[in-house]
Design an enzyme around this catalytic site. Structure first.
Site, PDB file in Angstrom:
ATOM      1  N   ASN A   1      -0.957  19.057 -17.072  1.00  0.00           N
ATOM      2  CA  ASN A   1      -1.476  19.386 -15.743  1.00  0.00           C
ATOM      3  C   ASN A   1      -2.963  19.066 -15.775  1.00  0.00           C
ATOM      4  OD1 ASN A   1      -2.322  20.439 -13.321  1.00  0.00           O
ATOM      5  ND2 ASN A   1      -1.402  22.450 -13.601  1.00  0.00           N
TER       6      ASN A   1
ATOM      7  N   ARG B   1       2.415  17.016 -14.037  1.00  0.00           N
ATOM      8  CA  ARG B   1       2.333  17.675 -12.739  1.00  0.00           C
ATOM      9  C   ARG B   1       1.468  16.784 -11.850  1.00  0.00           C
ATOM     10  NH1 ARG B   1      -2.156  20.525  -9.695  1.00  0.00           N
ATOM     11  NH2 ARG B   1      -1.029  21.662  -8.095  1.00  0.00           N
TER      12      ARG B   1
ATOM     13  N   HIS C   1       2.873  24.060  -4.324  1.00  0.00           N
ATOM     14  CA  HIS C   1       3.483  25.036  -5.241  1.00  0.00           C
ATOM     15  C   HIS C   1       4.991  24.783  -5.385  1.00  0.00           C
ATOM     16  CE1 HIS C   1       0.091  28.105  -4.155  1.00  0.00           C
ATOM     17  NE2 HIS C   1      -0.254  27.363  -5.197  1.00  0.00           N
TER      18      HIS C   1
ATOM     19  N   HIS D   1       4.847  33.345  -3.497  1.00  0.00           N
ATOM     20  CA  HIS D   1       4.011  32.927  -4.629  1.00  0.00           C
ATOM     21  C   HIS D   1       2.590  33.372  -4.301  1.00  0.00           C
ATOM     22  CE1 HIS D   1       2.754  29.851  -7.787  1.00  0.00           C
ATOM     23  NE2 HIS D   1       1.609  30.125  -7.172  1.00  0.00           N
TER      24      HIS D   1
ATOM     25  N   GLY E   1      -1.147  34.246  -5.651  1.00  0.00           N
ATOM     26  CA  GLY E   1      -2.150  34.151  -6.705  1.00  0.00           C
ATOM     27  C   GLY E   1      -3.485  33.816  -6.077  1.00  0.00           C
ATOM     28  N   ASN E   2      -4.320  33.073  -6.780  1.00  0.00           N
ATOM     29  CA  ASN E   2      -5.565  32.618  -6.171  1.00  0.00           C
ATOM     30  C   ASN E   2      -5.262  31.650  -5.036  1.00  0.00           C
ATOM     31  OD1 ASN E   2      -8.207  30.695  -6.193  1.00  0.00           O
ATOM     32  ND2 ASN E   2      -8.701  32.785  -6.832  1.00  0.00           N
ATOM     33  N   GLY E   3      -4.229  30.827  -5.257  1.00  0.00           N
ATOM     34  CA  GLY E   3      -3.627  30.032  -4.190  1.00  0.00           C
ATOM     35  C   GLY E   3      -2.278  30.653  -3.903  1.00  0.00           C
TER      36      GLY E   3
ATOM     37  N   ARG F   1      -9.603  30.425   0.152  1.00  0.00           N
ATOM     38  CA  ARG F   1      -9.160  29.663   1.326  1.00  0.00           C
ATOM     39  C   ARG F   1      -8.866  30.605   2.489  1.00  0.00           C
ATOM     40  NH1 ARG F   1      -5.004  26.855  -2.443  1.00  0.00           N
ATOM     41  NH2 ARG F   1      -6.202  25.125  -3.331  1.00  0.00           N
TER      42      ARG F   1
ATOM     43  N   ARG G   1      -7.468  41.327  -8.976  1.00  0.00           N
ATOM     44  CA  ARG G   1      -7.693  42.495  -9.840  1.00  0.00           C
ATOM     45  C   ARG G   1      -9.043  43.155  -9.531  1.00  0.00           C
ATOM     46  NH1 ARG G   1      -6.553  38.838 -15.006  1.00  0.00           N
ATOM     47  NH2 ARG G   1      -7.828  37.551 -13.633  1.00  0.00           N
TER      48      ARG G   1
ATOM     49  N   GLY H   1       1.700  38.222  -7.273  1.00  0.00           N
ATOM     50  CA  GLY H   1       3.069  38.605  -6.948  1.00  0.00           C
ATOM     51  C   GLY H   1       3.780  39.283  -8.096  1.00  0.00           C
TER      52      GLY H   1
ATOM     53  N   GLU I   1       6.249  27.075 -14.184  1.00  0.00           N
ATOM     54  CA  GLU I   1       6.173  25.717 -13.650  1.00  0.00           C
ATOM     55  C   GLU I   1       6.292  24.669 -14.760  1.00  0.00           C
ATOM     56  OE1 GLU I   1       3.149  25.461 -10.232  1.00  0.00           O
ATOM     57  OE2 GLU I   1       2.619  27.323 -11.266  1.00  0.00           O
TER      58      GLU I   1
END
Length: 398
Positions: free
Chosen positions: A7, A88, A177, A202, A204-206, A235, A279, A326, A379
């Site tokens: 990745n 990826r 994703h 999903h 997370g940060n994204g 975002r 967090r 999540g 992933e």
């Protein structure tokens, strides 16, 4: 079959080596092309970090392969043990609707898609080119972030703008994703013992949500870029396009700077003024009203998408939570599901807060008509599986 999964980011290179579905080693190259670059390799319960000059992705790949072959690490004895490399790749556009064996023609097509993913696509291509140079003859496979969402119907992926924008410039909803959503959909089928109507969150940060019917994605929250959809780390998610004009008028920013403002300075960070990390926000929210507001906005947006997708699917058999927030955020899952009881969707508060990290957990509430699961995503494993399937098919044809 040993598969190396890569990745590649603009200044990073994450990697995993798997033997079938078993993880052998993993690591990350950081600050590629920047002073202070390093490689971290984790294997056999140990972590080893080496500070080394990494001027580009090819040199990073050289150093990764060297570390994997070092006798002291006892991972592989030579590069000949690596049967294939799975990459990826952010964008497949409309050209690539499934994972694909890479050759010069495919690589040329991937470069044509750079305008659709200007930040990530070039880095993905650099990782591919580095491997093709260093490992000639080893099959290279592209696994696309957009692939799983290519099954969306046209009324879900088209925007209500003139047709020429779609035909000439490829402006449509692609979704991202996809590798994670595809993996979770497969795990849900195993848990439920059938294909069905699933909603996958999903977070997370994204973050993104998808609606899956009988193994196929019929809608997803991200759009032409990952900016659309949920409130995310930095975002903004869904927003009136006219906001861009106002931002530009008030700040003097050009269009690219205004988009960066929505991509990098907004979302949870912009609302809270504290952090983009879930967090950190959970701790700050005890006393900071803006941090609490940011989390409330995220949960509300996820709840709205669940409601939309229940309507689009005409019911839902299971809802899954995955990715960092999540999987590890019971304080997010609880308010997202609460208030959906009129749909027959309820959560068990005790199971939700007493879940086991890193494991599949059933947090379904009593009398809920819909199952609710926490499922760790993988992933890299999904990429390795796709790569193995393509290489096995290739070998069968020989």
């Amino acid at each position: 079959m040993k598969i190396l999964v890569l990745n590649a980011g603009s200044s990073s290179l994450k990697f995993q080596l798997l033997d079938n579905d078993k993880l052998i080693a993993k690591g990350n190259c950081e600050k590629i092309g920047i002073e202070g670059s390093s490689i971290t390799l984790k294997s056999n319960g140990k972590a080893d970090t080496v500070v080394v000059k990494l001027p580009n992705h090819e040199e990073a790949m050289k150093q990764v392969l060297k570390m994997l072959c070092l006798k002291k690490n006892k991972i592989i004895s030579s590069l000949e043990e690596i049967d294939a490399v799975g990459h990826r790749v952010l964008h497949g556009g409309e050209k690539f609707k499934k994972s694909t064996l890479i050759n010069d023609k495919v690589l040329k097509e991937l470069k044509k898609l750079i305008p659709l993913g200007p930040l990530h696509q070039p880095a993905n291509i650099q990782g591919i080119e580095a491997c093709m140079s260093l490992m000639p003859g080893v099959p290279q496979v592209a696994v696309f972030d957009t692939e799983f969402h290519t099954s969306m119907p046209d009324y879900a992926y088209r925007y209500a703008i003139p047709k020429e924008a779609y035909i000439k410039w490829g402006i449509r909803r692609y979704g991202f994703h996809g590798t994670s959503h595809k993996y979770i959909a497969g795990e849900l089928e195993k848990l439920m013992g059938k294909k069905g109507k699933f909603i996958i969150c999903h977070i997370g940060n994204g973050s993104s949500v998808s609606a899956v019917k009988n193994g196929k994605c019929i809608d997803t929250s991200m759009g032409f870029t990952p900016l659309e959809g949920l409130v995310m780390g930095t975002r903004s998610g869904d927003i009136d396009p006219a906001v861009l004009e106002r931002i530009m008028d008030e700040t003097g920013k050009n269009i690219h700077e205004a988009i960066t403002y929505l991509n990098k300075e907004s979302g949870l960070l912009g609302v809270s003024g504290v952090s983009s990390d879930l967090r950190d926000l959970d701790k700050a929210a005890q006393t900071n009203k803006d941090a609490r507001l940011a989390l409330n906005m995220l949960c509300y947006r996820v709840k709205k998408y669940i409601g939309q997708y229940v309507a689009a699917l005409n019911g839902v058999d299971a809802i899954a939570f995955t990715a960092g927030g999540g999987e590890n955020g019971p304080e997010l899952r609880q308010p997202i599901i609460e208030g959906l009881d009129w749909l027959g969707i309820t959560i068990d508060k005790d199971k939700n807060y007493n879940f086991k990290r890193g494991e599949v957990c059933d947090i379904t509430g009593k009398n809920s008509r819909t199952k609710i699961y926490v499922i760790p995503t993988d992933e890299e494993l999904m990429i390795a599986r796709d790569t193995r399937n393509i290489v096995e098919t290739l070998n069968e044809k020989k």
